[in-house]
Design a protein around this motif. Structure first.
Motif, PDB file in Angstrom:
ATOM      1  N   PRO A   1      35.944  49.625  37.759  1.00 34.52           N
ATOM      2  CA  PRO A   1      35.770  48.733  36.607  1.00 34.52           C
ATOM      3  C   PRO A   1      34.802  49.326  35.600  1.00 34.52           C
ATOM      4  N   GLY A   2      35.199  49.271  34.336  1.00 32.92           N
ATOM      5  CA  GLY A   2      34.361  49.825  33.283  1.00 32.92           C
ATOM      6  C   GLY A   2      34.508  51.312  33.072  1.00 32.92           C
ATOM      7  N   ASP A   3      35.200  51.992  33.997  1.00 32.04           N
ATOM      8  CA  ASP A   3      35.408  53.427  33.834  1.00 32.04           C
ATOM      9  C   ASP A   3      36.502  53.692  32.804  1.00 32.04           C
ATOM     10  N   PRO A   4      36.442  54.824  32.120  1.00 34.82           N
ATOM     11  CA  PRO A   4      37.473  55.123  31.128  1.00 34.82           C
ATOM     12  C   PRO A   4      38.796  55.521  31.769  1.00 34.82           C
ATOM     13  N   ILE A   5      39.873  55.260  31.058  1.00 33.28           N
ATOM     14  CA  ILE A   5      41.207  55.743  31.418  1.00 33.28           C
ATOM     15  C   ILE A   5      41.515  56.910  30.486  1.00 33.28           C
TER      16      ILE A   5
ATOM     17  N   ALA B   1      55.492  61.517  40.325  1.00 30.99           N
ATOM     18  CA  ALA B   1      54.157  61.974  40.716  1.00 30.99           C
ATOM     19  C   ALA B   1      53.245  62.183  39.506  1.00 30.99           C
ATOM     20  N   ARG B   2      53.728  62.866  38.483  1.00 31.48           N
ATOM     21  CA  ARG B   2      52.878  63.107  37.308  1.00 31.48           C
ATOM     22  C   ARG B   2      52.765  61.845  36.456  1.00 31.48           C
ATOM     23  N   ALA B   3      53.843  61.110  36.340  1.00 32.81           N
ATOM     24  CA  ALA B   3      53.857  59.931  35.470  1.00 32.81           C
ATOM     25  C   ALA B   3      52.888  58.857  35.931  1.00 32.81           C
ATOM     26  N   LYS B   4      52.710  58.749  37.240  1.00 32.31           N
ATOM     27  CA  LYS B   4      51.887  57.671  37.773  1.00 32.31           C
ATOM     28  C   LYS B   4      50.676  58.163  38.569  1.00 32.31           C
ATOM     29  N   GLY B   5      50.533  59.473  38.719  1.00 33.44           N
ATOM     30  CA  GLY B   5      49.466  59.981  39.556  1.00 33.44           C
ATOM     31  C   GLY B   5      48.388  60.758  38.844  1.00 33.44           C
ATOM     32  N   PHE B   6      48.383  60.755  37.516  1.00 33.50           N
ATOM     33  CA  PHE B   6      47.385  61.562  36.803  1.00 33.50           C
ATOM     34  C   PHE B   6      45.996  60.936  36.957  1.00 33.50           C
ATOM     35  N   ASP B   7      44.978  61.740  36.699  1.00 33.89           N
ATOM     36  CA  ASP B   7      43.592  61.309  36.872  1.00 33.89           C
ATOM     37  C   ASP B   7      43.308  60.041  36.064  1.00 33.89           C
ATOM     38  N   GLY B   8      42.704  59.059  36.725  1.00 42.99           N
ATOM     39  CA  GLY B   8      42.320  57.817  36.047  1.00 42.99           C
ATOM     40  C   GLY B   8      43.435  56.813  35.886  1.00 42.99           C
ATOM     41  N   SER B   9      44.583  57.049  36.523  1.00 42.86           N
ATOM     42  CA  SER B   9      45.743  56.174  36.322  1.00 42.86           C
ATOM     43  C   SER B   9      45.796  54.998  37.283  1.00 42.86           C
ATOM     44  N   CYS B  10      44.736  54.799  38.087  1.00 47.23           N
ATOM     45  CA  CYS B  10      44.735  53.683  39.031  1.00 47.23           C
ATOM     46  C   CYS B  10      43.388  52.961  39.030  1.00 47.23           C
ATOM     47  N   PRO B  11      43.070  52.252  37.949  1.00 52.39           N
ATOM     48  CA  PRO B  11      41.849  51.435  37.969  1.00 52.39           C
ATOM     49  C   PRO B  11      41.966  50.331  39.018  1.00 52.39           C
ATOM     50  N   LEU B  12      40.887  50.125  39.784  1.00 49.04           N
ATOM     51  CA  LEU B  12      40.804  49.075  40.796  1.00 49.04           C
ATOM     52  C   LEU B  12      39.487  48.328  40.622  1.00 49.04           C
TER      53      LEU B  12
ATOM     54  N   THR C   1      43.452  40.369  34.736  1.00 49.18           N
ATOM     55  CA  THR C   1      42.805  39.205  35.336  1.00 49.18           C
ATOM     56  C   THR C   1      43.746  38.589  36.354  1.00 49.18           C
ATOM     57  N   ILE C   2      43.239  38.344  37.570  1.00 54.76           N
ATOM     58  CA  ILE C   2      44.029  37.699  38.621  1.00 54.76           C
ATOM     59  C   ILE C   2      43.269  36.491  39.121  1.00 54.76           C
ATOM     60  N   GLU C   3      43.968  35.386  39.177  1.00 55.00           N
ATOM     61  CA  GLU C   3      43.390  34.130  39.631  1.00 55.00           C
ATOM     62  C   GLU C   3      42.745  34.298  41.009  1.00 55.00           C
ATOM     63  N   GLY C   4      41.528  33.816  41.138  1.00 54.79           N
ATOM     64  CA  GLY C   4      40.825  33.874  42.416  1.00 54.79           C
ATOM     65  C   GLY C   4      40.108  35.178  42.683  1.00 54.79           C
ATOM     66  N   ILE C   5      40.309  36.176  41.825  1.00 53.01           N
ATOM     67  CA  ILE C   5      39.635  37.471  42.017  1.00 53.01           C
ATOM     68  C   ILE C   5      38.656  37.730  40.886  1.00 53.01           C
ATOM     69  N   GLY C   6      39.152  37.890  39.682  1.00 48.52           N
ATOM     70  CA  GLY C   6      38.303  38.198  38.545  1.00 48.52           C
ATOM     71  C   GLY C   6      39.035  39.081  37.562  1.00 48.52           C
ATOM     72  N   THR C   7      38.275  39.853  36.785  1.00 50.92           N
ATOM     73  CA  THR C   7      38.839  40.672  35.715  1.00 50.92           C
ATOM     74  C   THR C   7      38.399  42.120  35.855  1.00 50.92           C
ATOM     75  N   LEU C   8      39.361  43.004  35.718  1.00 56.45           N
ATOM     76  CA  LEU C   8      39.158  44.460  35.722  1.00 56.45           C
ATOM     77  C   LEU C   8      39.361  44.952  34.290  1.00 56.45           C
ATOM     78  N   THR C   9      38.331  45.548  33.716  1.00 54.77           N
ATOM     79  CA  THR C   9      38.399  45.990  32.315  1.00 54.77           C
ATOM     80  C   THR C   9      38.124  47.483  32.226  1.00 54.77           C
ATOM     81  N   ASN C  10      38.950  48.166  31.440  1.00 57.78           N
ATOM     82  CA  ASN C  10      38.795  49.610  31.214  1.00 57.78           C
ATOM     83  C   ASN C  10      39.141  49.937  29.773  1.00 57.78           C
ATOM     84  N   LYS C  11      38.581  51.040  29.278  1.00 56.71           N
ATOM     85  CA  LYS C  11      38.873  51.485  27.925  1.00 56.71           C
ATOM     86  C   LYS C  11      39.589  52.822  27.981  1.00 56.71           C
ATOM     87  N   VAL C  12      40.575  52.983  27.114  1.00 58.56           N
ATOM     88  CA  VAL C  12      41.344  54.216  27.039  1.00 58.56           C
ATOM     89  C   VAL C  12      40.614  55.218  26.145  1.00 58.56           C
TER      90      VAL C  12
END
Length: 260
Positions: free
Chosen positions: A98-102, A159-170, A245-256
């Motif tokens: 969270p908060g890390d750049p994409i 693999a490249r389309a979905k696996g590049f660095d920073g492509s999976c914010p959690l 944002t997911i109900e019951g969890i919270g919000t994950l925010t990132n900047k491109v």
């Protein structure tokens, strides 16, 4: 229970998030002794959430993702719901917090957001029967399956389309006490709503997916399963702020950002 992974004074630890943003002093972290994949104790040492840097809530050995698990998203992608789950991997190097750049990859001109419910595995498991799936789950967090859509269309493997660095914010943390059956899920870009759905619209449930995946492979503590995205995926540009944002969890925010 909300379990966060964070750094403070150069040290990395896990803590239990107590309180809400509306509290006068904001939420605090009760640092735990050990890690959440085994029995642990609260240390009693508490630090304000505002004074730490939240990290990806887990460091998975692998992220197993599911494509086209919402009928409307399958339709917007130009196809129907597949007869069996479409399964692919995102490498550990794609995970960011969270908060890390994409970083916008230089080999793509069309990067999309995909808001998803993420399942965090709590113990090593294989061939999990449907009725025992809950026993192997630590909890749930928010995910953004960032996708280079033009690359996905051009290449047979994702693999490249979905696996590049920073492509999976959690993040921002793992919620351990949650029923994933029908949660609201939303994505905004620069405050504007792009995606809005409910996990109850998933074609295959969390239990179905874990059973299907573990027929083939062992999942380890901290591994993550992405459960698919609702309709409304769309492009991101450098400078955009994207929030899941997911109900019951919270919000994950990132900047491109532009990848240097």
């Amino acid at each position: 229970m909300r379990i966060a992974r964070f750094s403070i004074d150069g040290n990395v630890a896990f803590g239990i998030v107590e309180g809400e943003p509306s509290d006068p002093d904001g939420p605090v972290l009760d640092i735990i002794k050990g890690h959440p994949f085994a029995e642990f104790e609260r240390s009693g040492r508490k630090v304000p959430l505002a004074q730490v840097r939240l990290l990806p809530p887990v460091l998975p050995s692998k992220v197993v993702a599911i494509g086209r698990n919402y009928a409307e998203h399958a339709a917007e992608m130009g196809g129907g719901v597949p007869g069996v789950p479409v399964t692919f991997f995102k490498p550990s190097t794609s995970v960011t917090g969270p908060g890390d750049p994409i970083p916008y990859p230089p080999f793509s001109g069309e990067v999309h957001h995909e808001a998803e419910l993420a399942v965090v595995i709590g113990r090593m498991c294989r061939e999990v029967p449907r009725e025992r799936v809950q026993d192997v789950i630590l909890g749930y967090t928010c995910a953004n399956d960032i996708t280079a859509r033009d690359v996905q269309r051009a290449e047979e493997q994702w693999a490249r389309a979905k696996g590049f660095d920073g492509s999976c914010p959690l993040g921002p943390w793992v919620e351990t006490e949650l029923d994933p059956a029908d949660l609201g899920i939303m994505c905004t870009v620069n405050g504007e709503q792009r995606q809005l759905g409910r996990t109850g619209e998933m074609v295959r449930s969390v239990a179905d997916l874990i059973t299907h995946i573990t027929e083939a492979m062992t999942l380890l503590p901290g591994d993550v399963v992405l459960t698919g995205t609702p309709a409304g995926v769309g492009p991101l540009s450098v400078g955009d702020e994207v929030a899941v944002t997911i109900e019951g969890i919270g919000t994950l925010t990132n900047k491109v950002i532009k990848r240097g």
